[in-house]
Design a protein around this motif. Structure first.
Motif, PDB file in Angstrom:
ATOM      1  N   PHE A  99       0.814  -1.216   0.000  1.00 23.76           N
ATOM      2  CA  PHE A  99       0.000   0.000   0.000  1.00 23.76           C
ATOM      3  C   PHE A  99       0.849   1.267   0.000  1.00 23.76           C
ATOM      4  O   PHE A  99       0.357   2.350   0.307  1.00 23.76           O
ATOM      5  N   ALA A 100       2.121   1.133  -0.347  1.00 26.29           N
ATOM      6  CA  ALA A 100       2.999   2.302  -0.401  1.00 26.29           C
ATOM      7  C   ALA A 100       2.548   3.238  -1.522  1.00 26.29           C
ATOM      8  O   ALA A 100       2.117   2.799  -2.583  1.00 26.29           O
ATOM      9  N   LYS A 101       2.671   4.518  -1.268  1.00 25.40           N
ATOM     10  CA  LYS A 101       2.248   5.510  -2.257  1.00 25.40           C
ATOM     11  C   LYS A 101       3.396   5.970  -3.139  1.00 25.40           C
ATOM     12  O   LYS A 101       3.188   6.424  -4.253  1.00 25.40           O
ATOM     13  N   TYR A 102       4.615   5.874  -2.625  1.00 23.05           N
ATOM     14  CA  TYR A 102       5.770   6.397  -3.353  1.00 23.05           C
ATOM     15  C   TYR A 102       6.862   5.337  -3.392  1.00 23.05           C
ATOM     16  O   TYR A 102       7.151   4.686  -2.388  1.00 23.05           O
ATOM     17  N   ASP A 103       7.458   5.154  -4.559  1.00 22.93           N
ATOM     18  CA  ASP A 103       8.513   4.167  -4.757  1.00 22.93           C
ATOM     19  C   ASP A 103       9.843   4.906  -4.921  1.00 22.93           C
ATOM     20  O   ASP A 103      10.075   5.549  -5.931  1.00 22.93           O
TER      21      ASP A 103
ATOM     22  N   SER B 293      14.775   7.081  -9.855  1.00 25.85           N
ATOM     23  CA  SER B 293      14.929   8.250  -8.975  1.00 25.85           C
ATOM     24  C   SER B 293      13.643   8.616  -8.263  1.00 25.85           C
ATOM     25  O   SER B 293      13.427   9.768  -7.930  1.00 25.85           O
ATOM     26  N   GLY B 294      12.780   7.667  -8.074  1.00 23.49           N
ATOM     27  CA  GLY B 294      11.543   7.878  -7.333  1.00 23.49           C
ATOM     28  C   GLY B 294      10.366   8.206  -8.222  1.00 23.49           C
ATOM     29  O   GLY B 294      10.493   8.945  -9.184  1.00 23.49           O
ATOM     30  N   ARG B 295       9.251   7.606  -7.911  1.00 23.51           N
ATOM     31  CA  ARG B 295       8.004   7.891  -8.618  1.00 23.51           C
ATOM     32  C   ARG B 295       6.840   7.425  -7.762  1.00 23.51           C
ATOM     33  O   ARG B 295       6.994   6.623  -6.857  1.00 23.51           O
ATOM     34  N   PHE B 296       5.659   7.955  -8.078  1.00 24.94           N
ATOM     35  CA  PHE B 296       4.468   7.546  -7.355  1.00 24.94           C
ATOM     36  C   PHE B 296       4.075   6.147  -7.801  1.00 24.94           C
ATOM     37  O   PHE B 296       4.127   5.807  -8.980  1.00 24.94           O
ATOM     38  N   HIS B 297       3.713   5.344  -6.827  1.00 19.02           N
ATOM     39  CA  HIS B 297       3.349   3.960  -7.106  1.00 19.02           C
ATOM     40  C   HIS B 297       1.847   3.864  -7.335  1.00 19.02           C
ATOM     41  O   HIS B 297       1.049   4.311  -6.519  1.00 19.02           O
TER      42      HIS B 297
END
Length: 161
Positions: free
Chosen positions: A53-57, A62-66
């Motif tokens: 249930f994570a919202k951000y990866d 370099s990171g993105r919304f999941h």
């Protein structure tokens, strides 16, 4: 009356043979990798399954919304329910869904009143297709929708009669 029981026995024999053969064909790619998963998508789902249930990866590009996907959640639930590691769940769950899809495909053809020879041959061709072997051996989010789609077709046919 006796002919019906002979057909049922032949169906069970063919299903058992195809299940054993498909299990062998699906397990071979996983055994040859010494416990490593196949493809980068498998590792992505394995990592996301730790917190489905994570919202951000943070680790992807370099990171993105999941965006929520049910497959990592299924891996997490299966792992917690049976007490296995997420890595083992990523190997076992596609195998289970692949084998179940094969059986449902055979039952779907039987419900459509396809002859025994054509049912067995069609299921065998599905079993040998590279796409089926891929979805049964790689932890990808495609195997569960295929299983659910075949199941829904079968349930619609049973509901129709």
């Amino acid at each position: 009356m006796e002919q019906k029981y002979i057909n049922l026995g032949a169906d069970l024999t063919v299903i058992a043979f195809l299940l054993i053969l498909s299990a062998v064909l699906i397990i071979i790619p996983n055994l040859s990798r010494d416990g490593l998963l196949i493809g980068s998508e498998s590792y992505y789902h394995l990592r996301i399954a730790e917190d489905p249930f994570a919202k951000y990866d943070d680790l992807s590009y370099s990171g993105r919304f999941h965006i929520f996907n049910a497959w990592p959640l299924m891996l997490n639930i299966f792992s917690n329910f049976f007490g296995t590691s997420l890595l083992r769940s990523s190997v076992m769950l596609p195998l289970i869904f692949g084998l179940a899809s094969l059986v449902i495909f055979y039952l779907l053809l039987r419900k459509l009143k396809v002859s025994f020879r054509v049912r067995a041959l069609s299921t065998f061709i599905l079993l040998l297709s590279p796409g089926f072997i891929y979805i049964g051996s790689v932890s990808t989010d495609v195997v569960m929708p295929i299983f659910l789609l075949l199941s829904s077709f079968l349930f619609f046919l049973y509901n129709k009669n």
